[in-house]
Scaffold this motif. Structure first.
Motif, PDB file in Angstrom:
ATOM      1  N   UNK A 251       0.664  -1.012  -0.042  1.00  0.00           N
ATOM      2  CA  UNK A 251      -0.055  -0.132   0.034  1.00  0.00           C
ATOM      3  C   UNK A 251       0.906   1.372   0.027  1.00  0.00           C
ATOM      4  N   UNK A 252       0.244   2.469  -0.400  1.00  0.00           N
ATOM      5  CA  UNK A 252       0.979   3.738  -0.426  1.00  0.00           C
ATOM      6  C   UNK A 252       1.536   3.930   1.097  1.00  0.00           C
ATOM      7  N   UNK A 253       2.873   4.093   1.036  1.00  0.00           N
ATOM      8  CA  UNK A 253       3.476   4.528   2.377  1.00  0.00           C
ATOM      9  C   UNK A 253       4.440   5.681   2.405  1.00  0.00           C
ATOM     10  N   UNK A 254       4.057   6.522   3.221  1.00  0.00           N
ATOM     11  CA  UNK A 254       4.951   7.849   3.252  1.00  0.00           C
ATOM     12  C   UNK A 254       4.585   8.651   2.048  1.00  0.00           C
ATOM     13  N   UNK A 255       5.585   8.821   1.239  1.00  0.00           N
ATOM     14  CA  UNK A 255       5.796   9.535   0.095  1.00  0.00           C
ATOM     15  C   UNK A 255       5.624   8.838  -1.363  1.00  0.00           C
ATOM     16  N   UNK A 256       5.724   7.582  -0.988  1.00  0.00           N
ATOM     17  CA  UNK A 256       5.536   6.456  -2.097  1.00  0.00           C
ATOM     18  C   UNK A 256       4.472   5.889  -2.438  1.00  0.00           C
ATOM     19  N   UNK A 257       4.285   5.808  -3.818  1.00  0.00           N
ATOM     20  CA  UNK A 257       2.976   5.413  -4.175  1.00  0.00           C
ATOM     21  C   UNK A 257       2.669   3.959  -4.128  1.00  0.00           C
TER      22      UNK A 257
ATOM     23  N   UNK B 268      11.214   2.670  22.133  1.00  0.00           N
ATOM     24  CA  UNK B 268      11.145   2.397  20.521  1.00  0.00           C
ATOM     25  C   UNK B 268      11.278   3.736  19.875  1.00  0.00           C
ATOM     26  N   UNK B 269      12.105   3.650  18.929  1.00  0.00           N
ATOM     27  CA  UNK B 269      12.436   4.857  18.137  1.00  0.00           C
ATOM     28  C   UNK B 269      11.866   4.373  16.529  1.00  0.00           C
ATOM     29  N   UNK B 270      11.536   5.412  15.964  1.00  0.00           N
ATOM     30  CA  UNK B 270      11.080   5.051  14.571  1.00  0.00           C
ATOM     31  C   UNK B 270      12.030   6.111  13.874  1.00  0.00           C
ATOM     32  N   UNK B 271      12.400   5.629  12.633  1.00  0.00           N
ATOM     33  CA  UNK B 271      12.876   6.548  11.507  1.00  0.00           C
ATOM     34  C   UNK B 271      12.738   6.025  10.270  1.00  0.00           C
ATOM     35  N   UNK B 272      13.059   6.947   9.249  1.00  0.00           N
ATOM     36  CA  UNK B 272      12.614   6.571   7.796  1.00  0.00           C
ATOM     37  C   UNK B 272      13.266   5.361   7.283  1.00  0.00           C
ATOM     38  N   UNK B 273      14.425   5.199   7.972  1.00  0.00           N
ATOM     39  CA  UNK B 273      15.223   3.867   7.499  1.00  0.00           C
ATOM     40  C   UNK B 273      14.922   2.794   8.377  1.00  0.00           C
ATOM     41  N   UNK B 274      14.755   2.735   9.315  1.00  0.00           N
ATOM     42  CA  UNK B 274      14.705   1.799  10.425  1.00  0.00           C
ATOM     43  C   UNK B 274      14.129   1.971  11.644  1.00  0.00           C
TER      44      UNK B 274
END
Length: 517
Positions: free
Chosen positions: A129-135, A313-319
């Motif tokens: 499904x679309x996630x963040x800025x990606x289609x 718990x820390x969330x980043x764009x990469x991991x």
């Protein structure tokens, strides 16, 4: 171990909670306005080819074009393209593929420009499904999932789940499927098919073929961007995938959804129909089952463990990064190594739950408490593998590194579930300035007086935070009893922890909101 599914219907969709032994392990949101669910099949248009990525961007109606890589075309894409062209021609095409000539496989190392051209019409399936800025992420290897099998058009192979390990059972299932499989349709046998008779498998297969037939009939008149075959609702797709003998309750608060779920269960597992129940309580269904409270406790940055430890718990764009801390448990064991092992084992169980609950995907790095003994490290690694077995997403677990880090990759097909657990001060709304809303009890009583005397409501319910609930209910005479004496009508007070401390809501006898603050 009991499994319960709680379904809360709202105006815009719904919320679905999976409880295991009363503990929340999965939470899903359905939005009626959202499209592009994993499994949906669309008629797309090739917008742009990118030779450098060996990929194409496809228009299926999302604000950003969806991504289709060459490796996701599938070996039978030429057959699919020819079939689409014939299906949309005046003569049409039969949904049965027995007489359709399958084209040779495409080259695994080929280029996408050799297969697709701009403005080509192509059937594509949403795999992410679309996630963040990606289609959305797409595939041309179409598949239609059922309870026991998955139907794969333009293929003749039969594959079986690796989780079915007994050789005799594998051979039996392959023999049964071979006897009922239509030509030019491949079959994937799912884990839940183990031990099932041919009649159940055949019924599942016929339903999938009927779904394919209906989709192809729609394809003949379909316009670009149109959905041709839709996945089930999130609730029914979950039931299809996880319904088993340990399921003992499915509770729904909406009559229409109740009938849909009951009909679906009657179709796939008639003996389980009686576990579907319609909730009619006055308290909100998530509040009644303690889910609201668990959501607030489990989605924060810090998650407590039962015996004093905690996770950060820390969330980043990469991991995603998870740090394990012993907290006040450090003195509970005889030595530091034993303490570290016990906290780590407890943390591993909670981490596996958090991955499912938040639907975290991509790379997850867990910083466990350092341990020196190799046997303890192996014990932790084996425990992580054990507690992750119930996860339906694809994942890979690596052993602890010499720095005490464990890496997990988990398939991400939907946006991560995120619930805000920090609240602005309900009095000042984060401004730092306090106004008259500090006198919320007086405001509520004035509003109640207006509703009962001016609007002349016959029956009223008041929803408030648990703190205010206690304020109005406790003591003698309680505020609630005083209202009875004054208005000669009983005002039902309901606690709702989803509300802020100074928020409240009045409902009439039909459950409709008549005042909210």
């Amino acid at each position: 171990m009991s499994n319960e599914l709680i379904i809360n219907s709202t105006q815009n969709g719904g919320r679905i909670a999976l409880l295991r032994d009363k503990s929340l392990v999965e939470l899903h949101f359905e939005n009626n306005e959202e499209k592009f669910t994993v499994g949906d099949i669309y008629l797309g248009t090739v917008r742009k080819l990118v030779p450098g990525l060996n990929a194409a961007f496809i228009d299926i109606g999302y604000e950003k074009d969806a991504f289709l890589h060459y490796l996701d075309l599938g070996p039978k894409v030429q057959s699919l393209l020819r079939y689409i062209k014939r299906a949309q021609s005046r003569g049409g095409v039969s949904p049965k593929l027995a007489e359709f000539k399958i084209e040779p496989d495409i080259d695994k190392l080929g280029k996408i420009t050799e297969v697709l051209k701009p403005n080509h019409k192509i059937l594509v399936q949403v795999v992410k499904e679309p996630i963040s800025t990606k289609g959305p992420r797409l595939s041309c290897e179409l598949s239609i999932a059922g309870r026991y099998i998955v139907l794969v058009p333009f293929s003749n192979s039969i594959n079986i789940s690796k989780k079915i390990s007994e050789q005799g059972e594998r051979k039996r299932l392959i023999r049964l499927i071979s006897s009922i499989k239509p030509d030019n349709f491949g079959i994937i046998i799912r884990t839940v098919a183990e031990g099932k008779e041919v009649a159940e498998l055949d019924r599942d297969l016929r339903e999938l073929v009927a779904k394919w037939t209906k989709g192809i009939q729609a394809l003949s008149k379909a316009k670009p961007r149109q959905k041709v075959i839709g996945e089930m609702s999130r609730a029914t797709s979950m039931l299809r995938d996880i319904l088993n003998e340990s399921f003992d309750s499915i509770t729904v608060d909406d009559p229409a959804t109740f009938e849909d779920i009951k009909g679906f269960i009657r179709n796939i597992a008639p003996d389980k129909e009686k576990i579907v129940k319609l909730y009619n309580g006055r308290t909100k269904i998530f509040e009644n089952f303690g889910i609201e409270k668990q959501m607030k406790a489990l989605f924060g940055k810090t998650v407590s463990l039962p015996n004093g430890g905690y996770l950060v718990i820390e969330h980043t764009e990469a991991l995603h990064v998870i740090d394990v801390n012993s907290g006040n448990k450090s003195n509970a064991e005889a030595d530091q190594e034993a303490t570290a092992l016990n906290v780590n084992l407890e943390a591993a169980t909670e981490v596996s739950r958090q991955l499912r609950l938040r639907d975290m995907g991509g790379i997850i790095v867990i910083d466990f408490i350092d341990m020196k003994r190799a046997e303890n490290k192996k014990k932790l690694f084996d425990h992580v593998k054990q507690v992750m077995k119930s996860d339906r997403s694809k994942y890979t677990i690596l052993p602890l590194s010499k720095f005490g880090l464990m890496q997990i990759t988990r398939q991400r097909v939907r946006p991560e579930v995120n619930i805000v657990t920090k609240e602005k001060c309900p009095t000042c709304k984060g401004t730092g300035k306090i106004d008259a809303s500090i006198n919320v009890a007086d405001v509520i009583e004035n509003t109640l007086d207006y509703i009962l005397t001016k609007q002349n409501e016959k029956s009223v319910s008041l929803l408030v935070h648990p703190y205010l609930y206690s304020y109005f209910k406790q003591g003698w005479p309680s505020s609630q009893f005083k209202w009875l004496m004054k208005y000669h009508r009983w005002v039902k007070v309901v606690k709702d922890s989803s509300l802020g401390i100074l928020e409240y809501m009045f409902l009439n006898q039909h459950g409709e909101i008549i005042e909210i603050h």
